[in-house]
Scaffold this active site. Structure first.
Site, PDB file in Angstrom:
ATOM      1  N   GLN A 122     -13.811 -28.440 -34.140  1.00  0.00           N
ATOM      2  CA  GLN A 122     -14.128 -27.504 -33.061  1.00  0.00           C
ATOM      3  C   GLN A 122     -13.006 -27.460 -32.014  1.00  0.00           C
ATOM      4  O   GLN A 122     -12.961 -26.529 -31.202  1.00  0.00           O
ATOM      5  CB  GLN A 122     -15.458 -27.877 -32.388  1.00  0.00           C
ATOM      6  CG  GLN A 122     -16.672 -27.693 -33.322  1.00  0.00           C
ATOM      7  CD  GLN A 122     -17.960 -28.072 -32.668  1.00  0.00           C
ATOM      8  OE1 GLN A 122     -18.324 -29.255 -32.651  1.00  0.00           O
ATOM      9  NE2 GLN A 122     -18.660 -27.106 -32.108  1.00  0.00           N
ATOM     10  N   GLY A 137     -23.066 -33.120 -28.744  1.00  0.00           N
ATOM     11  CA  GLY A 137     -22.242 -33.524 -29.891  1.00  0.00           C
ATOM     12  C   GLY A 137     -21.023 -32.635 -29.942  1.00  0.00           C
ATOM     13  O   GLY A 137     -20.993 -31.554 -29.323  1.00  0.00           O
ATOM     14  N   CYS A 189     -24.780 -24.175 -31.116  1.00  0.00           N
ATOM     15  CA  CYS A 189     -23.465 -24.726 -31.461  1.00  0.00           C
ATOM     16  C   CYS A 189     -22.467 -24.296 -30.391  1.00  0.00           C
ATOM     17  O   CYS A 189     -22.467 -23.129 -29.965  1.00  0.00           O
ATOM     18  CB  CYS A 189     -23.021 -24.202 -32.827  1.00  0.00           C
ATOM     19  SG  CYS A 189     -21.446 -24.869 -33.383  1.00  0.00           S
ATOM     20  N   LEU A 190     -21.636 -25.225 -29.966  1.00  0.00           N
ATOM     21  CA  LEU A 190     -20.667 -24.898 -28.912  1.00  0.00           C
ATOM     22  C   LEU A 190     -19.617 -23.903 -29.399  1.00  0.00           C
ATOM     23  O   LEU A 190     -18.927 -23.282 -28.605  1.00  0.00           O
ATOM     24  CB  LEU A 190     -20.006 -26.181 -28.389  1.00  0.00           C
ATOM     25  CG  LEU A 190     -20.978 -27.129 -27.679  1.00  0.00           C
ATOM     26  CD1 LEU A 190     -20.282 -28.421 -27.293  1.00  0.00           C
ATOM     27  CD2 LEU A 190     -21.643 -26.485 -26.473  1.00  0.00           C
ATOM     28  N   HIS A 203     -25.656 -32.198 -37.907  1.00  0.00           N
ATOM     29  CA  HIS A 203     -24.981 -30.975 -37.462  1.00  0.00           C
ATOM     30  C   HIS A 203     -23.478 -31.233 -37.345  1.00  0.00           C
ATOM     31  O   HIS A 203     -22.665 -30.406 -37.779  1.00  0.00           O
ATOM     32  CB  HIS A 203     -25.558 -30.544 -36.100  1.00  0.00           C
ATOM     33  CG  HIS A 203     -24.895 -29.341 -35.492  1.00  0.00           C
ATOM     34  ND1 HIS A 203     -25.513 -28.122 -35.356  1.00  0.00           N
ATOM     35  CD2 HIS A 203     -23.651 -29.173 -34.961  1.00  0.00           C
ATOM     36  CE1 HIS A 203     -24.683 -27.252 -34.791  1.00  0.00           C
ATOM     37  NE2 HIS A 203     -23.532 -27.871 -34.538  1.00  0.00           N
ATOM     38  N   GLU A 204     -23.123 -32.411 -36.805  1.00  0.00           N
ATOM     39  CA  GLU A 204     -21.695 -32.720 -36.615  1.00  0.00           C
ATOM     40  C   GLU A 204     -21.003 -33.021 -37.937  1.00  0.00           C
ATOM     41  O   GLU A 204     -19.882 -32.570 -38.171  1.00  0.00           O
ATOM     42  CB  GLU A 204     -21.522 -33.914 -35.656  1.00  0.00           C
ATOM     43  CG  GLU A 204     -22.121 -33.726 -34.271  1.00  0.00           C
ATOM     44  CD  GLU A 204     -21.748 -32.419 -33.605  1.00  0.00           C
ATOM     45  OE1 GLU A 204     -22.564 -31.925 -32.817  1.00  0.00           O
ATOM     46  OE2 GLU A 204     -20.664 -31.856 -33.901  1.00  0.00           O
ATOM     47  N   HIS A 253     -20.031 -30.004 -39.694  1.00  0.00           N
ATOM     48  CA  HIS A 253     -18.773 -29.412 -39.195  1.00  0.00           C
ATOM     49  C   HIS A 253     -17.570 -29.964 -39.971  1.00  0.00           C
ATOM     50  O   HIS A 253     -16.609 -29.243 -40.222  1.00  0.00           O
ATOM     51  CB  HIS A 253     -18.567 -29.713 -37.705  1.00  0.00           C
ATOM     52  CG  HIS A 253     -19.186 -28.708 -36.764  1.00  0.00           C
ATOM     53  ND1 HIS A 253     -18.832 -27.384 -36.735  1.00  0.00           N
ATOM     54  CD2 HIS A 253     -20.131 -28.859 -35.819  1.00  0.00           C
ATOM     55  CE1 HIS A 253     -19.539 -26.755 -35.807  1.00  0.00           C
ATOM     56  NE2 HIS A 253     -20.341 -27.621 -35.234  1.00  0.00           N
TER      57      HIS A 253
HETATM   58  O1  K2U Z   1     -21.514 -29.314 -32.662  1.00  0.00           O
HETATM   59  C1  K2U Z   1     -21.830 -28.697 -31.650  1.00  0.00           C
HETATM   60  O2  K2U Z   1     -21.591 -27.499 -31.488  1.00  0.00           O
HETATM   61  C2  K2U Z   1     -22.561 -29.436 -30.567  1.00  0.00           C
HETATM   62  C3  K2U Z   1     -23.980 -29.065 -30.534  1.00  0.00           C
HETATM   63  C4  K2U Z   1     -24.712 -30.166 -31.236  1.00  0.00           C
HETATM   64  C5  K2U Z   1     -26.148 -29.926 -31.561  1.00  0.00           C
HETATM   65  C6  K2U Z   1     -26.609 -28.681 -31.957  1.00  0.00           C
HETATM   66  C7  K2U Z   1     -27.951 -28.521 -32.277  1.00  0.00           C
HETATM   67  C8  K2U Z   1     -28.829 -29.585 -32.218  1.00  0.00           C
HETATM   68  C9  K2U Z   1     -28.344 -30.820 -31.834  1.00  0.00           C
HETATM   69  C10 K2U Z   1     -27.015 -30.978 -31.521  1.00  0.00           C
HETATM   70  C11 K2U Z   1     -24.200 -28.803 -29.068  1.00  0.00           C
HETATM   71  O3  K2U Z   1     -24.562 -29.945 -28.419  1.00  0.00           O
HETATM   72  S1  K2U Z   1     -25.256 -27.441 -28.801  1.00  0.00           S
HETATM   73  C12 K2U Z   1     -25.895 -27.634 -27.284  1.00  0.00           C
HETATM   74  C13 K2U Z   1     -27.169 -28.407 -27.276  1.00  0.00           C
HETATM   75  C14 K2U Z   1     -27.462 -29.090 -26.149  1.00  0.00           C
HETATM   76  C15 K2U Z   1     -28.646 -29.783 -26.092  1.00  0.00           C
HETATM   77  C16 K2U Z   1     -29.533 -29.791 -27.162  1.00  0.00           C
HETATM   78  C17 K2U Z   1     -29.209 -29.103 -28.308  1.00  0.00           C
HETATM   79  C18 K2U Z   1     -28.013 -28.393 -28.369  1.00  0.00           C
HETATM   80 ZN    ZN Z   2     -21.770 -27.102 -33.755  1.00  0.00          ZN
END
Ligand code: K2U
Ligand code: ZN
Length: 173
Positions: free
Chosen positions: A51, A46, A95-96, A137-138, A141
């Protein structure tokens, strides 16, 4: 399409409430494409426009993780949660914008979301499992909320301190 730099916490742009997208035009479609390319490159499942420093209500997702399964990219403009289940689900989130840091977050297990899609059409769907966690989560943000805001204050402060150090080291590199 281009991969854009992902803003790292702490950054004031990650704490702002984002403005609605008024009209899905070519510029917004290009942004959604760049966000998907940036998300896949990270890799992540996501990504939200703030971001990338763009304070607009746009998120992208693709929570398909099975090897060899067809990707399922989604772009959601002006997403809104219309209903949440009472049942909760705990997921160890990352979170990225806060790399290498994780923490357990409880969220509703299922949510009904409405949004405008890349063609400008009104959509509504129910999300469950990892999709439900990711879409919440998104959307957080877009409200300037990070998953660490759900953690205990001491843990949140420790993560923020680590990120300040990481950003200082990256600035020196
Ligand atoms: O918003 C973001 O930073 C993207 C996250 C989204 C996310 C975080 C936690 C749980 C679900 C989605 C990134 O995708 S974090 C990397 C990631 C990759 C695989 C599974 C969970 C998180
Ligand atoms: Zn995030």
């Amino acid at each position: 399409m281009s991969i854009r730099p992902i803003i790292l916490h702490p950054d004031p742009r990650l704490k702002k409430v984002c403005a609605p997208v008024d009209g899905v035009n070519d510029e917004m479609r290009k942004l959604a494409e760049d966000m998907l390319e940036t998300m896949y490159d990270a890799p992540g499942i996501g990504l939200a426009a703030p971001q990338l420093g763009i304070l607009k209500r746009l998120i992208v997702m693709d929570c398909i993780k099975e090897e060899g399964a067809d990707p399922q990219p989604m772009a959601l403009f002006n997403p809104e949660v219309m209903w949440m289940s009472e049942a909760l689900n705990t997921y160890e989130e990352g979170c990225l914008s806060i790399p290498e840091q994780y923490g357990d977050v409880n969220r509703p297990a299922e949510v009904m979301v409405k949004w405008i899609d890349i063609d400008g059409a009104a959509c509504e769907a129910k999300f469950d499992k990892l999709w439900a966690t990711c879409v919440q989560h998104e959307i957080d943000h877009l409200e300037g909320k990070l998953f660490i805001d759900y953690l205990k204050p001491l843990r949140r402060q420790m993560i923020t301190r680590k990120m300040v150090k990481l950003k200082r080291e990256r600035a020196r590199a």
